[in-house]
Design a protein around this motif. Structure first.
Motif, PDB file in Angstrom:
ATOM      1  N   ASN A  29       6.246   4.538  -7.968  1.00 12.56           N
ATOM      2  CA  ASN A  29       6.947   3.416  -7.327  1.00 12.56           C
ATOM      3  C   ASN A  29       6.892   2.141  -8.164  1.00 12.56           C
ATOM      4  O   ASN A  29       6.602   1.064  -7.659  1.00 12.56           O
ATOM      5  CB  ASN A  29       6.355   3.116  -5.945  1.00 12.56           C
ATOM      6  N   PHE A  30       7.180   2.280  -9.442  1.00 12.23           N
ATOM      7  CA  PHE A  30       7.228   1.114 -10.330  1.00 12.23           C
ATOM      8  C   PHE A  30       8.342   0.178  -9.882  1.00 12.23           C
ATOM      9  O   PHE A  30       9.447   0.595  -9.540  1.00 12.23           O
ATOM     10  CB  PHE A  30       7.494   1.571 -11.765  1.00 12.23           C
ATOM     11  N   ARG A  31       8.003  -1.123  -9.930  1.00 11.26           N
ATOM     12  CA  ARG A  31       9.014  -2.104  -9.574  1.00 11.26           C
ATOM     13  C   ARG A  31       9.232  -3.116 -10.697  1.00 11.26           C
ATOM     14  O   ARG A  31      10.343  -3.485 -11.013  1.00 11.26           O
ATOM     15  CB  ARG A  31       8.593  -2.826  -8.300  1.00 11.26           C
ATOM     16  N   SER A  32       8.116  -3.570 -11.282  1.00 17.14           N
ATOM     17  CA  SER A  32       8.217  -4.606 -12.313  1.00 17.14           C
ATOM     18  C   SER A  32       6.949  -4.597 -13.145  1.00 17.14           C
ATOM     19  O   SER A  32       5.941  -4.011 -12.754  1.00 17.14           O
ATOM     20  CB  SER A  32       8.407  -5.985 -11.672  1.00 17.14           C
ATOM     21  N   LEU A  33       7.013  -5.252 -14.291  1.00 20.56           N
ATOM     22  CA  LEU A  33       5.824  -5.417 -15.120  1.00 20.56           C
ATOM     23  C   LEU A  33       5.695  -6.900 -15.450  1.00 20.56           C
ATOM     24  O   LEU A  33       6.690  -7.540 -15.829  1.00 20.56           O
ATOM     25  CB  LEU A  33       5.929  -4.577 -16.397  1.00 20.56           C
ATOM     26  N   LEU A  34       4.504  -7.404 -15.274  1.00 18.27           N
ATOM     27  CA  LEU A  34       4.280  -8.834 -15.462  1.00 18.27           C
ATOM     28  C   LEU A  34       3.209  -9.068 -16.522  1.00 18.27           C
ATOM     29  O   LEU A  34       2.255  -8.299 -16.642  1.00 18.27           O
ATOM     30  CB  LEU A  34       3.825  -9.492 -14.155  1.00 18.27           C
ATOM     31  N   TRP A  35       3.383 -10.127 -17.276  1.00 19.08           N
ATOM     32  CA  TRP A  35       2.382 -10.571 -18.244  1.00 19.08           C
ATOM     33  C   TRP A  35       1.854 -11.938 -17.806  1.00 19.08           C
ATOM     34  O   TRP A  35       2.624 -12.832 -17.422  1.00 19.08           O
ATOM     35  CB  TRP A  35       2.993 -10.698 -19.642  1.00 19.08           C
ATOM     36  N   TYR A  36       0.528 -12.069 -17.887  1.00 26.63           N
ATOM     37  CA  TYR A  36      -0.131 -13.323 -17.585  1.00 26.63           C
ATOM     38  C   TYR A  36      -1.035 -13.692 -18.758  1.00 26.63           C
ATOM     39  O   TYR A  36      -1.561 -12.824 -19.454  1.00 26.63           O
ATOM     40  CB  TYR A  36      -1.012 -13.205 -16.338  1.00 26.63           C
ATOM     41  N   VAL A  86      -7.168 -14.395 -22.751  1.00 27.02           N
ATOM     42  CA  VAL A  86      -7.019 -12.995 -22.339  1.00 27.02           C
ATOM     43  C   VAL A  86      -5.604 -12.833 -21.804  1.00 27.02           C
ATOM     44  O   VAL A  86      -5.147 -13.631 -20.972  1.00 27.02           O
ATOM     45  CB  VAL A  86      -8.045 -12.617 -21.254  1.00 27.02           C
ATOM     46  N   TYR A  87      -4.916 -11.822 -22.291  1.00 21.63           N
ATOM     47  CA  TYR A  87      -3.555 -11.544 -21.845  1.00 21.63           C
ATOM     48  C   TYR A  87      -3.592 -10.334 -20.919  1.00 21.63           C
ATOM     49  O   TYR A  87      -4.016  -9.248 -21.304  1.00 21.63           O
ATOM     50  CB  TYR A  87      -2.636 -11.310 -23.044  1.00 21.63           C
ATOM     51  N   LEU A  88      -3.181 -10.581 -19.686  1.00 18.57           N
ATOM     52  CA  LEU A  88      -3.239  -9.552 -18.656  1.00 18.57           C
ATOM     53  C   LEU A  88      -1.853  -8.990 -18.389  1.00 18.57           C
ATOM     54  O   LEU A  88      -0.869  -9.729 -18.313  1.00 18.57           O
ATOM     55  CB  LEU A  88      -3.791 -10.138 -17.354  1.00 18.57           C
ATOM     56  N   CYS A  89      -1.819  -7.684 -18.245  1.00  8.62           N
ATOM     57  CA  CYS A  89      -0.585  -6.987 -17.878  1.00  8.62           C
ATOM     58  C   CYS A  89      -0.780  -6.456 -16.461  1.00  8.62           C
ATOM     59  O   CYS A  89      -1.860  -5.958 -16.120  1.00  8.62           O
ATOM     60  CB  CYS A  89      -0.359  -5.847 -18.868  1.00  8.62           C
ATOM     61  N   ALA A  90       0.231  -6.567 -15.632  1.00  4.53           N
ATOM     62  CA  ALA A  90       0.144  -6.053 -14.265  1.00  4.53           C
ATOM     63  C   ALA A  90       1.472  -5.399 -13.906  1.00  4.53           C
ATOM     64  O   ALA A  90       2.531  -5.875 -14.320  1.00  4.53           O
ATOM     65  CB  ALA A  90      -0.175  -7.171 -13.284  1.00  4.53           C
ATOM     66  N   VAL A  91       1.393  -4.341 -13.139  1.00  5.16           N
ATOM     67  CA  VAL A  91       2.604  -3.643 -12.711  1.00  5.16           C
ATOM     68  C   VAL A  91       2.807  -3.869 -11.227  1.00  5.16           C
ATOM     69  O   VAL A  91       1.877  -3.693 -10.432  1.00  5.16           O
ATOM     70  CB  VAL A  91       2.513  -2.140 -13.021  1.00  5.16           C
ATOM     71  N   GLY A  92       3.990  -4.300 -10.865  1.00  6.39           N
ATOM     72  CA  GLY A  92       4.333  -4.502  -9.470  1.00  6.39           C
ATOM     73  C   GLY A  92       4.692  -3.184  -8.831  1.00  6.39           C
ATOM     74  O   GLY A  92       5.484  -2.409  -9.372  1.00  6.39           O
ATOM     75  N   TRP A  93       4.098  -2.936  -7.683  1.00  2.00           N
ATOM     76  CA  TRP A  93       4.269  -1.663  -6.981  1.00  2.00           C
ATOM     77  C   TRP A  93       5.308  -1.851  -5.900  1.00  2.00           C
ATOM     78  O   TRP A  93       5.292  -2.855  -5.187  1.00  2.00           O
ATOM     79  CB  TRP A  93       2.914  -1.278  -6.394  1.00  2.00           C
ATOM     80  N   ALA A  94       6.203  -0.887  -5.779  1.00  2.00           N
ATOM     81  CA  ALA A  94       7.366  -1.077  -4.924  1.00  2.00           C
ATOM     82  C   ALA A  94       7.118  -0.748  -3.461  1.00  2.00           C
ATOM     83  O   ALA A  94       8.056  -0.644  -2.695  1.00  2.00           O
ATOM     84  CB  ALA A  94       8.524  -0.238  -5.448  1.00  2.00           C
ATOM     85  N   GLY A  95       5.872  -0.575  -3.095  1.00  2.00           N
ATOM     86  CA  GLY A  95       5.599  -0.291  -1.698  1.00  2.00           C
ATOM     87  C   GLY A  95       5.740  -1.532  -0.836  1.00  2.00           C
ATOM     88  O   GLY A  95       6.103  -2.604  -1.292  1.00  2.00           O
ATOM     89  N   ASN A  96       5.444  -1.379   0.433  1.00  2.08           N
ATOM     90  CA  ASN A  96       5.642  -2.477   1.371  1.00  2.08           C
ATOM     91  C   ASN A  96       4.796  -3.703   1.056  1.00  2.08           C
ATOM     92  O   ASN A  96       5.186  -4.822   1.355  1.00  2.08           O
ATOM     93  CB  ASN A  96       5.324  -2.015   2.796  1.00  2.08           C
ATOM     94  N   LYS A  99       1.850  -4.907  -4.057  1.00  2.00           N
ATOM     95  CA  LYS A  99       0.630  -5.229  -4.772  1.00  2.00           C
ATOM     96  C   LYS A  99       0.876  -5.160  -6.270  1.00  2.00           C
ATOM     97  O   LYS A  99       1.873  -4.628  -6.752  1.00  2.00           O
ATOM     98  CB  LYS A  99      -0.487  -4.248  -4.394  1.00  2.00           C
ATOM     99  N   LEU A 100      -0.065  -5.740  -7.023  1.00  2.00           N
ATOM    100  CA  LEU A 100      -0.054  -5.659  -8.478  1.00  2.00           C
ATOM    101  C   LEU A 100      -1.206  -4.766  -8.920  1.00  2.00           C
ATOM    102  O   LEU A 100      -2.306  -4.867  -8.404  1.00  2.00           O
ATOM    103  CB  LEU A 100      -0.213  -7.042  -9.115  1.00  2.00           C
ATOM    104  N   ILE A 101      -0.923  -3.921  -9.881  1.00  2.00           N
ATOM    105  CA  ILE A 101      -1.958  -3.071 -10.471  1.00  2.00           C
ATOM    106  C   ILE A 101      -2.250  -3.642 -11.855  1.00  2.00           C
ATOM    107  O   ILE A 101      -1.350  -3.704 -12.704  1.00  2.00           O
ATOM    108  CB  ILE A 101      -1.489  -1.614 -10.546  1.00  2.00           C
ATOM    109  N   TRP A 102      -3.488  -4.037 -12.063  1.00  2.00           N
ATOM    110  CA  TRP A 102      -3.839  -4.812 -13.246  1.00  2.00           C
ATOM    111  C   TRP A 102      -4.431  -3.957 -14.355  1.00  2.00           C
ATOM    112  O   TRP A 102      -5.179  -3.021 -14.101  1.00  2.00           O
ATOM    113  CB  TRP A 102      -4.869  -5.889 -12.881  1.00  2.00           C
ATOM    114  N   GLY A 103      -4.117  -4.331 -15.593  1.00  2.00           N
ATOM    115  CA  GLY A 103      -4.857  -3.819 -16.736  1.00  2.00           C
ATOM    116  C   GLY A 103      -6.105  -4.658 -16.939  1.00  2.00           C
ATOM    117  O   GLY A 103      -6.292  -5.683 -16.286  1.00  2.00           O
TER     118      GLY A 103
END
Lengths: 112, 113
Positions: A29-36, A86-96, A99-103
């Motif tokens: 359920n991938f929705r997006s990928l974010l960099w912080y 520190v550069y963080l990558c997170a994937v946005g989950w397409a569920g209700n 949530k973000l899943i973090w590296g």
């Protein structure tokens, strides 16, 4: 199990170098990928990517997503000491709950 | 532009005490997330709220509770504090149906002695 893996974990470069940070993911359920970017404070948002092959750019930083190979890269050109963070990558989950899943992050040190 | 506000910024407590952390999201943001970040770790998701209802629960200990109020601010209540609770606690907010991007507050650094 959903996971986000960043590499390298740590990187030391000299000012002026170009760096490429990697983020690969296995997320249902991938929705997006974010960099912080996180210095010694809260993460600050850099990019959100949803479509493959479209580069997002902000100054010396750019990022692109490959949804077929399930990875993203963050490029920083002409690095400066202020890029140290520190550069963080997170994937946005397409569920209700969206949530973000973090590296674990890549720690970048730019030496003068 | 308005940002996420957290208070207090620093908090020192002793073991077995209680603590309350507050988060004021960006105006018009209806979703709030709480994270705990230890040294050298990625942010660990604790709990989230959407429109004042709990929307997801992560690794939040039973000793912790949280809620979102009618003005969308949120409070994280921590009881029976342990040494291991010492960490940076971030709140992030998001405007649902618009974006996945979460905007982080400056964090509350909690030290338990």
């Amino acid at each position: 199990e959903d996971k986000v893996v960043q590499s390298p974990l740590s990187l030391v470069v000299h000012e002026g170098d170009t760096v490429t940070l990697n983020c690969s993911y296995e997320v249902t359920n991938f929705r997006s990928l974010l960099w912080y970017k996180q210095e010694k404070k809260a993460p600050t948002f850099l990019f959100m990517l949803t479509s493959s092959g479209i580069e997002k750019k902000s100054g010396r930083l750019s990022s692109i997503l490959d949804k077929k190979e399930l990875f993203s890269i963050l490029n920083i050109t002409a690095t400066q000491t202020g890029d140290s963070a520190v550069y963080l990558c997170a994937v946005g989950w397409a569920g209700n709950n969206r949530k973000l899943i973090w590296g674990l992050g890549t720690s970048l040190a730019v030496n003068p | 532009a308005a940002g996420v506000i957290q208070s207090p910024r620093h908090l020192i407590k002793e073991k077995r005490e209680t603590a309350t952390l507050k988060c004021y999201p960006i105006p018009r943001h209806d979703t709030v997330y709480w994270y705990q970040q230890g040294p050298g770790q990625d942010p660990q998701f604790l709990i989230s709220f959407y429109e004042k209802m709990q929307s997801d629960k992560g690794s939040i200990p039973d000793r912790f509770s949280a809620q979102q109020f009618s003005d969308y601010h949120s409070e994280l209540n921590m009881s029976s504090l342990e040494l291991g609770d010492s960490a940076l606690y971030f709140c992030a907010s998001r405007q649902d149906i618009v974006t996945d991007t979460q905007y982080f507050g400056p964090g509350t650094r909690l030290t338990v002695l």
